[in-house]
Each structure stands twice: as C-alpha cells, then as structure tokens.
Scaffold this active site. Structure first.
Site, mmCIF file in Angstrom:
data_model
loop_
_atom_site.group_PDB
_atom_site.id
_atom_site.type_symbol
_atom_site.label_atom_id
_atom_site.label_comp_id
_atom_site.label_asym_id
_atom_site.label_seq_id
_atom_site.Cartn_x
_atom_site.Cartn_y
_atom_site.Cartn_z
ATOM 1 N N ARG A 170 -11.154 -18.401 -8.942
ATOM 2 C CA ARG A 170 -9.811 -17.797 -8.985
ATOM 3 C C ARG A 170 -8.916 -18.422 -7.910
ATOM 4 O O ARG A 170 -8.481 -17.776 -6.966
ATOM 5 C CB ARG A 170 -9.929 -16.293 -8.885
ATOM 6 C CG ARG A 170 -10.658 -15.759 -10.099
ATOM 7 C CD ARG A 170 -10.798 -14.285 -10.085
ATOM 8 N NE ARG A 170 -9.771 -13.664 -10.905
ATOM 9 C CZ ARG A 170 -9.706 -12.355 -11.113
ATOM 10 N NH1 ARG A 170 -10.565 -11.549 -10.560
ATOM 11 N NH2 ARG A 170 -8.769 -11.860 -11.892
ATOM 12 N N ASP B 120 -7.229 -18.127 -16.236
ATOM 13 C CA ASP B 120 -7.971 -16.960 -15.768
ATOM 14 C C ASP B 120 -8.006 -15.853 -16.825
ATOM 15 O O ASP B 120 -7.082 -15.038 -16.926
ATOM 16 C CB ASP B 120 -7.310 -16.479 -14.461
ATOM 17 C CG ASP B 120 -8.083 -15.389 -13.778
ATOM 18 O OD1 ASP B 120 -8.969 -14.794 -14.411
ATOM 19 O OD2 ASP B 120 -7.794 -15.128 -12.602
ATOM 20 N N GLN C 125 -5.063 -20.465 -12.202
ATOM 21 C CA GLN C 125 -4.518 -19.167 -12.637
ATOM 22 C C GLN C 125 -4.219 -19.126 -14.129
ATOM 23 O O GLN C 125 -4.422 -18.100 -14.781
ATOM 24 C CB GLN C 125 -3.242 -18.847 -11.858
ATOM 25 C CG GLN C 125 -3.533 -18.075 -10.592
ATOM 26 C CD GLN C 125 -2.296 -17.736 -9.793
ATOM 27 O OE1 GLN C 125 -1.180 -17.982 -10.229
ATOM 28 N NE2 GLN C 125 -2.491 -17.188 -8.622
ATOM 29 N N SER D 17 -7.892 -12.204 -15.497
ATOM 30 C CA SER D 17 -6.550 -11.674 -15.239
ATOM 31 C C SER D 17 -5.799 -11.377 -16.532
ATOM 32 O O SER D 17 -5.195 -10.319 -16.668
ATOM 33 C CB SER D 17 -5.727 -12.669 -14.415
ATOM 34 O OG SER D 17 -6.207 -12.712 -13.102
ATOM 35 N N TYR E 40 -11.218 -9.861 -2.773
ATOM 36 C CA TYR E 40 -11.759 -8.682 -3.460
ATOM 37 C C TYR E 40 -12.056 -7.580 -2.457
ATOM 38 O O TYR E 40 -12.044 -7.799 -1.249
ATOM 39 C CB TYR E 40 -13.065 -9.044 -4.184
ATOM 40 C CG TYR E 40 -12.871 -9.923 -5.380
ATOM 41 C CD1 TYR E 40 -12.382 -9.404 -6.574
ATOM 42 C CD2 TYR E 40 -13.179 -11.277 -5.321
ATOM 43 C CE1 TYR E 40 -12.205 -10.208 -7.685
ATOM 44 C CE2 TYR E 40 -13.008 -12.095 -6.429
ATOM 45 C CZ TYR E 40 -12.526 -11.550 -7.605
ATOM 46 O OH TYR E 40 -12.351 -12.345 -8.702
#
Ligand code: NAD
Length: 376
Positions: free
Chosen positions: A123, A131, A128, A134, A227
């Site tokens: 990530r 992803d 992006q 997401s 995270y």
C-alpha cells in the site's frame, strides 16, 4: 499473436461482480492485448455481453476461455476446478485469500501457474490505483450507511414538515479507515448527525474534514505501516467502557475496525448492546473477520433487546456494477506494469510485482503463505 486476457463468469455463490468493465476492454486493446469474455460473465453486475463492445471477443463457456487465456482476471479466488482448466504457463490475477484457501495455492503451485494476489499489493503511493482493498472498502462503507438508513426506524435527516419537526439520527462510525470514512461521508450526505472514532490519531482530521465529530478517547494504538495495532486486554476493557456512553446514544452504529492478520477486535460487548435504544441498528462491516460486536453472527441479521445487528458478508458484491468498475480499473493498472509492447514482461525487481506474487514456476513466493501451506 497478441496476449489474451480471459474473464470468466464468477462461480462463488452470491458473487455478483465481474473482473472487467467496458472502458478497461478498450484500454487493454490499446496495449495490444486481446480480451476474451465468457458469455454472460457480466450479467449479475448488469453488464451485458454487448456492453463490453466490439473489441472484446465473447467465448462460449469457461472451458473454452481457460484453454486460450494467457492471463485470467478473477474477482474471487479460483477454485481447484477452475485452476485445473487453466492452460500451462497461464498467469492468474485476483483476490486469492491464501489463508482461507491454502489447498488452492498448493494447486496453483503444482500446476506451475503464476498467480498474483491483489490484496498483497504493497500500500505505497505508486500502487494506490491498484489497491483493491481500498476500492472495495469504499464500496462497502458507502453501502453500510445505506443499509443503516434502511434498517433504522428513523429518518437520517432533520425533516421540517407540517406534521412537525423530526430530529436527525445520530450515526456513530467506529473504525475510520477507508470503509469507515466512506460510511461517515455517506451518512453525512443523508443528513444524519455523524460521529467517528478510531484508535489512530491521524483519523481525527480526516473525520472532521468530512464535517463529522471525532470522538477522542484516551487510548491511542498506532501500529506499523499506517495501521492500528491490537489493544492489550486492559486497553480493550477501557475502550469498551469509554465507548459505551456514546454507543448508547447512537441510532445507527457502523463498525469497521480491523487489525491486519488478526480477527476483528471485539469492541462492543453484549452489555453495551443492552444499553442501546430499542430500534437502534448495528451494521457490523467487520463480520468477515468475526465482527466487532460480541453478538454478531457473520452473514446474519439478528435482534437483541430490540437492537438490530446486521452482519453482511461480501458487501461490495451488493453494489456490483460500480464495484466491478473499480476492481477492473485496479486490475488494469496492475497488469499494465507487466505488459510491454503487447508482450508479457515481468520486472521482478519491482516491489509491486514481487510482493504480490503468490506462486511462480512451481514455488510459493509469498513467505507467510509458503509457511502456511508447506510448514515453517
Ligand atoms: P483496516 O481495514 O485495516 O482497519 C479499519 C480501521 O479500523 C483502521 O482505521 C484502524 O485504525 C481501525 N481500528 C483497528 N482497531 C481498532 C479499535 N480497537 N478501535 C477502533 N478502531 C480500530 O484499515 P484500512 O481502511 O485498510 O486502512 C488503514 C490505513 O491504511 C489508513 O490510514 C489508510 O489511509 C491507509 N491506506 C494507505 C494506502 C496507500 O498509501 N496506498 C492505501 C489504503 C489505505
């Protein structure tokens, strides 16, 4: 001969998405690739065979498609039967969920197929646009707010009518990652009074930038790579106690909290559910990992003391058209890394390719999966 990318119909029960959409067919064609689509593959996402356009070649049945496809695009992990049908040397790209289906990974290895797990793409900023975690979490977050408004016994917005003024609902979103922020934004658009909460401090600004109120508690739990980390038992208890007051006042509670590689944290004990108003609704988006509420039954909708606890699975599949569109664009951005002048050319020095590779030339490349399948 151009490379052929094949898109079969998804066979997993309840899966309505398809790993292709019309604009991606055009983009792939421009890269010199031929796109093969199994007839009816897009039907459950309401994408007709004709929608894919003249550039796509429709194929009768999965067996014929697998026979020809150099690359296969999948949404759900391919079954052993699907893997068996793939041609020698084929590349398969999709969500692989290796921890759930280790036997399928073994089959991919034994058949010497090259497989890439989209959920393993690092990530980093450059990736992006690839992803899927997401893109699909955004779909789920949006839908969770819609589900909450649907199951609630109240309006979300304030309504001023001849029959009087109705107060807006209070929606509390726990876990303000990709899904949670989309749930906040959607509940806000629907006119609710929205609150957001997360253990990562960075989310305060993100929640507030959507016009919602951030609930600040004493616990902070930033983990690695942006995270959250798992809370200690003491912190869990403290969090449950501090959150109970806010939860008891919420009309709709949407929970999305997750810690990578761990079961969903249990944030809402039964005692807190019992403090909620009758008619209140919990949408537990963490159901896939067991749920954030102690009473959650993944895949079920139950009622406890008048509180509805809805724990849907595979939520992106419930918005199949747009979820497929986003997923297919993620796949396109990924596969473009490995197609040069119409030929397959993998740069194994590229971390996006190297880290997402599950199997290649008869070996399991991803270390954690190798340990799981072959023993550490
Ligand atoms: P996720 O699905 O792993 O978790 C959802 C949310 O739950 C997270 O925000 C997490 O902090 C929260 N959470 C975990 N335990 C909790 C607890 N006990 N109580 C309350 N909340 C708890 O997360 P995600 O949505 O996949 O994203 C996590 C982060 O990764 C975000 O910062 C996001 O912006 C970032 N991200 C970066 C990229 C990139 O740079 N390419 C792409 C996607 C996401």
């Amino acid at each position: 001969m151009p490379i052929k990318i094949g898109i079969p119909k998804e066979l997993t029960p309840g899966e309505r998405r398809v790993a292709m959409e019309p604009s991606v067919v055009q983009k792939l064609t421009k890269l010199g690739v031929e796109v093969l689509i199994e007839k009816g593959a897009g039907a459950s996402a309401h994408v007709t065979d004709a929608d894919f356009g003249d550039e796509a070649r429709l194929v009768d049945g999965a067996a014929a498609l697998y026979k020809e496809s150099d690359i296969v695009f999948k949404v759900q992990p391919p079954s052993e039967d699907e893997i068996e049908q793939m041609k020698d040397g084929a590349v398969v790209i999709g969500t692989m969920l290796a921890h759930k289906y280790p036997e399928r990974v073994a089959k991919l290895r034994d058949k010497k197929l090259t497989s890439f797990a989209m959920e393993l793409i690092p990530r980093i900023s450059r990736a992006q646009a690839m992803d899927v975690l997401s893109s699909q979490a955004a779909v789920a977050g949006y839908k969770a707010a819609i589900m909450g408004s649907d199951l609630a016994c109240r309006f979300f917005p304030m309504l001023t009518t001849a029959a009087g003024t109705i107060r807006p609902s209070t929606v509390l979103v726990i876990g303000a990652g990709v899904a949670g922020l989309q749930a906040v934004a959607t509940a806000k658009r629907l006119g609710a009074m929205v609150q957001g909460y997360d253990v990562r401090s960075a989310t305060k600004e993100q929640v507030e930038s959507l016009g919602a109120k951030f609930i600040e508690l004493s616990i902070k739990a930033e983990g690695e790579g942006g995270y959250a980390r798992e809370l200690t038992d003491e912190e869990k208890k403290q969090q449950q106690d501090e959150l109970a007051e806010y939860i008891s006042k919420a009309d709709v509670l949407i929970t999305t909290a997750a810690v990578p590689g761990r079961p969903s944290p249990k944030i809402i004990p039964t005692s807190t559910v019992e403090k909620m108003k009758p008619g209140a609704v919990i949408i537990d988006l963490a159901a896939e990992g067991g749920g954030n509420c102690e009473l959650t039954q993944p895949g079920e909708t139950i009622e406890h003391n008048g509180v509805v606890i809805h724990a849907p699975l595979n939520v992106p599949s419930q918005v199949p058209l747009h979820a497929s569109e986003m997923y297919a664009k993620n796949l396109f951005n990924f596969v473009s890394l490995m197609i040069k002048e119409g030929e397959l050319a993998m740069d194994w020095e590229d971390e996006v390719i190297a880290e997402s590779c599950l199997t290649h030339e008869g070996a399991i490349k991803h270390e954690a999966t190798r340990n799981l399948v072959e023993g550490a």
